[in-house]
Write an enzyme that holds these catalytic residues in place. Structure first.
Site, PDB file in Angstrom:
ATOM      1  N   SER A 165       5.049 -10.729  -0.393  1.00 51.39           N
ATOM      2  CA  SER A 165       5.001 -11.517  -1.632  1.00 51.39           C
ATOM      3  C   SER A 165       4.171 -12.794  -1.524  1.00 51.39           C
ATOM      4  O   SER A 165       3.459 -13.148  -2.475  1.00 51.39           O
ATOM      5  CB  SER A 165       6.414 -11.889  -2.079  1.00 51.39           C
ATOM      6  OG  SER A 165       7.166 -10.725  -2.301  1.00 51.39           O
ATOM      7  N   ASN A 206      13.879   3.864   4.949  1.00 52.60           N
ATOM      8  CA  ASN A 206      14.190   2.810   3.981  1.00 52.60           C
ATOM      9  C   ASN A 206      15.426   3.191   3.171  1.00 52.60           C
ATOM     10  O   ASN A 206      15.348   4.012   2.269  1.00 52.60           O
ATOM     11  CB  ASN A 206      12.978   2.592   3.063  1.00 52.60           C
ATOM     12  CG  ASN A 206      13.279   1.625   1.945  1.00 52.60           C
ATOM     13  OD1 ASN A 206      14.235   0.847   2.030  1.00 52.60           O
ATOM     14  ND2 ASN A 206      12.481   1.672   0.894  1.00 52.60           N
ATOM     15  N   THR A 211       6.826   2.942   0.263  1.00 47.63           N
ATOM     16  CA  THR A 211       7.642   4.106   0.568  1.00 47.63           C
ATOM     17  C   THR A 211       7.054   5.376  -0.041  1.00 47.63           C
ATOM     18  O   THR A 211       6.669   5.391  -1.216  1.00 47.63           O
ATOM     19  CB  THR A 211       9.082   3.893   0.030  1.00 47.63           C
ATOM     20  OG1 THR A 211       9.674   2.805   0.731  1.00 47.63           O
ATOM     21  CG2 THR A 211       9.943   5.118   0.200  1.00 47.63           C
ATOM     22  N   ASN A 263       6.604   4.411   5.836  1.00 54.65           N
ATOM     23  CA  ASN A 263       7.955   4.127   5.336  1.00 54.65           C
ATOM     24  C   ASN A 263       8.369   5.290   4.437  1.00 54.65           C
ATOM     25  O   ASN A 263       7.677   5.628   3.476  1.00 54.65           O
ATOM     26  CB  ASN A 263       7.893   2.789   4.573  1.00 54.65           C
ATOM     27  CG  ASN A 263       9.213   2.373   3.967  1.00 54.65           C
ATOM     28  OD1 ASN A 263       9.833   3.141   3.247  1.00 54.65           O
ATOM     29  ND2 ASN A 263       9.623   1.137   4.217  1.00 54.65           N
ATOM     30  N   SER A 280      16.128  -0.063  -0.723  1.00 55.06           N
ATOM     31  CA  SER A 280      15.524  -0.411  -2.015  1.00 55.06           C
ATOM     32  C   SER A 280      16.604  -0.421  -3.088  1.00 55.06           C
ATOM     33  O   SER A 280      17.383   0.529  -3.196  1.00 55.06           O
ATOM     34  CB  SER A 280      14.446   0.598  -2.399  1.00 55.06           C
ATOM     35  OG  SER A 280      14.125   0.412  -3.772  1.00 55.06           O
ATOM     36  N   ASN A 331      10.723  -7.009  -8.406  1.00 57.34           N
ATOM     37  CA  ASN A 331      10.151  -5.695  -8.738  1.00 57.34           C
ATOM     38  C   ASN A 331      11.247  -4.667  -8.934  1.00 57.34           C
ATOM     39  O   ASN A 331      12.280  -4.705  -8.284  1.00 57.34           O
ATOM     40  CB  ASN A 331       9.148  -5.258  -7.655  1.00 57.34           C
ATOM     41  CG  ASN A 331       9.783  -4.436  -6.547  1.00 57.34           C
ATOM     42  OD1 ASN A 331       9.987  -3.227  -6.693  1.00 57.34           O
ATOM     43  ND2 ASN A 331      10.135  -5.092  -5.445  1.00 57.34           N
ATOM     44  N   ARG A 332      10.972  -3.763  -9.878  1.00 55.54           N
ATOM     45  CA  ARG A 332      11.815  -2.568 -10.020  1.00 55.54           C
ATOM     46  C   ARG A 332      10.874  -1.366 -10.139  1.00 55.54           C
ATOM     47  O   ARG A 332      10.939  -0.575 -11.077  1.00 55.54           O
ATOM     48  CB  ARG A 332      12.749  -2.679 -11.226  1.00 55.54           C
ATOM     49  CG  ARG A 332      12.109  -3.042 -12.563  1.00 55.54           C
ATOM     50  CD  ARG A 332      13.090  -2.855 -13.730  1.00 55.54           C
ATOM     51  NE  ARG A 332      12.535  -3.261 -14.994  1.00 55.54           N
ATOM     52  CZ  ARG A 332      12.589  -4.496 -15.511  1.00 55.54           C
ATOM     53  NH1 ARG A 332      13.160  -5.466 -14.832  1.00 55.54           N
ATOM     54  NH2 ARG A 332      12.058  -4.744 -16.700  1.00 55.54           N
ATOM     55  N   ASN A 370      14.933  -5.951   3.201  1.00 57.16           N
ATOM     56  CA  ASN A 370      14.313  -5.573   1.937  1.00 57.16           C
ATOM     57  C   ASN A 370      14.558  -6.696   0.908  1.00 57.16           C
ATOM     58  O   ASN A 370      15.018  -7.777   1.262  1.00 57.16           O
ATOM     59  CB  ASN A 370      14.907  -4.237   1.468  1.00 57.16           C
ATOM     60  CG  ASN A 370      13.881  -3.384   0.744  1.00 57.16           C
ATOM     61  OD1 ASN A 370      13.187  -3.877  -0.152  1.00 57.16           O
ATOM     62  ND2 ASN A 370      13.775  -2.124   1.106  1.00 57.16           N
ATOM     63  N   ASP A 423       0.866  -1.187   0.000  1.00 50.57           N
ATOM     64  CA  ASP A 423       0.000   0.000   0.000  1.00 50.57           C
ATOM     65  C   ASP A 423       0.900   1.233   0.000  1.00 50.57           C
ATOM     66  O   ASP A 423       1.055   1.902   1.009  1.00 50.57           O
ATOM     67  CB  ASP A 423      -0.913  -0.048   1.232  1.00 50.57           C
ATOM     68  CG  ASP A 423      -1.925   1.091   1.224  1.00 50.57           C
ATOM     69  OD1 ASP A 423      -2.032   1.803   0.201  1.00 50.57           O
ATOM     70  OD2 ASP A 423      -2.598   1.287   2.258  1.00 50.57           O
ATOM     71  N   LYS A 477      15.420   0.204   7.797  1.00 51.62           N
ATOM     72  CA  LYS A 477      15.210  -1.017   7.001  1.00 51.62           C
ATOM     73  C   LYS A 477      16.424  -1.312   6.136  1.00 51.62           C
ATOM     74  O   LYS A 477      16.837  -0.483   5.324  1.00 51.62           O
ATOM     75  CB  LYS A 477      13.958  -0.864   6.133  1.00 51.62           C
ATOM     76  CG  LYS A 477      13.611  -2.140   5.371  1.00 51.62           C
ATOM     77  CD  LYS A 477      12.213  -2.079   4.795  1.00 51.62           C
ATOM     78  CE  LYS A 477      11.885  -3.328   3.994  1.00 51.62           C
ATOM     79  NZ  LYS A 477      10.519  -3.295   3.459  1.00 51.62           N
ATOM     80  N   PHE A 510       9.897   3.333  -6.412  1.00 48.19           N
ATOM     81  CA  PHE A 510       9.219   4.316  -5.542  1.00 48.19           C
ATOM     82  C   PHE A 510       8.158   5.115  -6.301  1.00 48.19           C
ATOM     83  O   PHE A 510       8.092   6.345  -6.189  1.00 48.19           O
ATOM     84  CB  PHE A 510      10.216   5.283  -4.894  1.00 48.19           C
ATOM     85  CG  PHE A 510      11.085   4.696  -3.812  1.00 48.19           C
ATOM     86  CD1 PHE A 510      10.845   3.441  -3.270  1.00 48.19           C
ATOM     87  CD2 PHE A 510      12.161   5.430  -3.319  1.00 48.19           C
ATOM     88  CE1 PHE A 510      11.656   2.912  -2.270  1.00 48.19           C
ATOM     89  CE2 PHE A 510      12.983   4.925  -2.312  1.00 48.19           C
ATOM     90  CZ  PHE A 510      12.724   3.657  -1.787  1.00 48.19           C
ATOM     91  N   ASN A 539      16.114  -0.101  -6.194  1.00 51.60           N
ATOM     92  CA  ASN A 539      15.595   0.492  -7.426  1.00 51.60           C
ATOM     93  C   ASN A 539      15.742   2.008  -7.527  1.00 51.60           C
ATOM     94  O   ASN A 539      15.244   2.622  -8.468  1.00 51.60           O
ATOM     95  CB  ASN A 539      14.131   0.080  -7.614  1.00 51.60           C
ATOM     96  CG  ASN A 539      13.995  -1.438  -7.678  1.00 51.60           C
ATOM     97  OD1 ASN A 539      14.757  -2.103  -8.384  1.00 51.60           O
ATOM     98  ND2 ASN A 539      13.063  -1.984  -6.924  1.00 51.60           N
ATOM     99  N   THR A 540      16.394   2.617  -6.550  1.00 51.74           N
ATOM    100  CA  THR A 540      16.739   4.036  -6.644  1.00 51.74           C
ATOM    101  C   THR A 540      18.262   4.107  -6.591  1.00 51.74           C
ATOM    102  O   THR A 540      18.857   3.817  -5.544  1.00 51.74           O
ATOM    103  CB  THR A 540      16.110   4.837  -5.476  1.00 51.74           C
ATOM    104  OG1 THR A 540      14.690   4.747  -5.576  1.00 51.74           O
ATOM    105  CG2 THR A 540      16.539   6.300  -5.503  1.00 51.74           C
TER     106      THR A 540
END
Ligand SMILES: Cc1cc2nc3c(=O)[nH]c(=O)nc-3n(C[C@H](O)[C@H](O)[C@H](O)COP(=O)(O)O)c2cc1C
Length: 368
Positions: free
Chosen positions: A321, A180, A96, A149, A183, A121-122, A250, A75, A221, A125, A185-186
């Site tokens: 997941s 966080n 996030t 987050n 991640s 996942n990529r 993560n 969410d 995290k 954010f 992906n950033t």
């Protein structure tokens, strides 16, 4: 409207399973959007029986009726924390969230590794930003601990300042905050786990927290892709702060556990069952280095894997997941399994299982 009329039918288990199967046939991000919509419309099953007393948990000053939470990323925009709490999660972590809204990476960016019950996942954010999420959460009654987050915008010139803004914005509204820094992906974000950057970040974040009228617990995290010297450095940094706890972990950038499977080579973070051993080992290795509360996340997919997290050293757990593959009734099964594990061990509370097998999990003798 039609969906609302169907709500009572969807709560019947057979129909719920049918819905899950059709969700699994959809494109993953479309299926996720449909699930959020269904929750918004009140279609999710609601918990009927109270949580067993064995699951009552005190975590960094939070009183949880059970220690099982929805992990961040489900969410992202704070659209459904109340329905998630009513389903029976003891905590719900939204986000996030970054200061400014951002679209995230181009689609497709969410993949199932069905052969292993994994997810890659990529997303990057994708979120509505502080203002919109704040407005959505304001005044909302959530019957669980509400975590927010926080993260940094991809094109921000000062990541640390973005986190400080997140604390200032959400300190009054959240029951806890998660910083966080893990991640994948950033670009550059995970460098904040390095000693100097982390020291500076935690100083900034905790200074802003100390100025808020209420002391909101702050969790950090971490990624599972840290070696033991990196864990030593992190333990040293956090010992000098008044951080409240850790979330481990993560998603992973490693692919060892899914090599050769469909979608395994997609760029991004891997989660779900194939993350379980790695994340649980890191959790145990960090438990050996700190007495702070730890929320164990990563690959929980069954009641036994939930019990394992506590035995490895977690004080509470989160998952995401496995709900994709196991369906929403997995939460009830996990809570029942935890209660039974406490009773079978001749104990009275889940806290008595914490860390009973830390050394075994921390050792290098399980193939990851
Ligand atoms: C699609 C997706 C999006 C996620 N987004 C976030 C996020 O925005 N922030 C975050 O801290 N973790 C995010 N996560 C990581 C989860 O919170 C969790 O740490 C990880 O998935 C491991 O738990 P699991 O194996 O039970 O899914 C995301 C995970 C998935 C699958």
């Amino acid at each position: 409207m039609i969906l609302e009329a169907l709500a009572p039918l969807l709560r019947v288990p057979a129909l719920a399973a049918l819905t899950r199967d059709s969700l699994l046939r959809m494109d993953p991000e479309t299926a996720h959007g449909a699930t959020i919509n269904a929750l918004r419309l009140g279609l999710a099953p609601q918990q009927t029986d109270p949580d067993p007393p064995e699951l009552k948990t005190a975590l960094a000053g939070l009183e949880l009726s059970n220690p099982v939470g929805m992990a961040a990323g489900f969410d992202k925009n704070g659209e459904v924390p109340r329905p998630l709490a009513l389903m029976g999660f003891g905590m719900v972590e939204i986000g996030t969230v970054t200061p400014l809204p951002q679209d995230g990476n181009p689609k497709p960016r969410l993949f199932r590794v069905a052969g292993a019950e994994g997810v890659i996942n990529r997303m990057g954010f994708n979120n509505d930003g502080h203002d919109m999420v704040y407005r959505r959460l304001q005044g909302l009654r959530v019957p669980a601990a509400l975590g927010v987050n926080i993260g940094a915008n991809k094109d921000s010139s000062d990541f640390t300042a973005d986190y400080a803004k997140g604390v200032a914005r959400f300190a009054r509204l959240a029951d806890y905050l998660t910083v966080n820094v893990s991640s994948p992906n950033t670009p550059g974000l995970r460098d904040l786990q390095q000693e100097e950057a982390l020291t500076r970040l935690l100083y900034a974040v905790l200074t802003v927290r100390s100025k808020a009228p209420v002391r909101v617990p702050v969790f950090l995290k971490l990624a599972p892709d840290l070696d033991e010297p990196a864990l030593d450095a992190i333990a040293k940094v956090i010992a000098r702060t008044d951080l409240d706890g850790l979330i481990v972990s993560n998603t992973t950038i490693s692919r060892d556990a899914v090599a050769g499977l469909a979608n395994a080579t997609e760029t991004g973070g891997l989660s779900g069952k194939p993350l379980f051993n790695l994340a649980t080992r890191r959790l145990a290795q960090i438990r050996l280095r700190t007495t702070l509360p730890i929320i164990g996340v990563g690959g929980i997919h069954s009641p036994q894997s939930a019990v394992d997290k506590f035995e490895a050293g977690a004080n509470a757990i989160q998952l995401y997941s496995a709900l994709v593959f196991g369906g929403l009734d997995l939460l009830d099964r996990i809570k029942r399994g935890l209660g039974a594990a406490v009773r079978n061990a001749g104990k009275r509370n889940i806290s008595e299982l914490v860390g009973t097998k830390t050394r075994a999990w921390a050792a290098d003798d399980i193939d990851l």
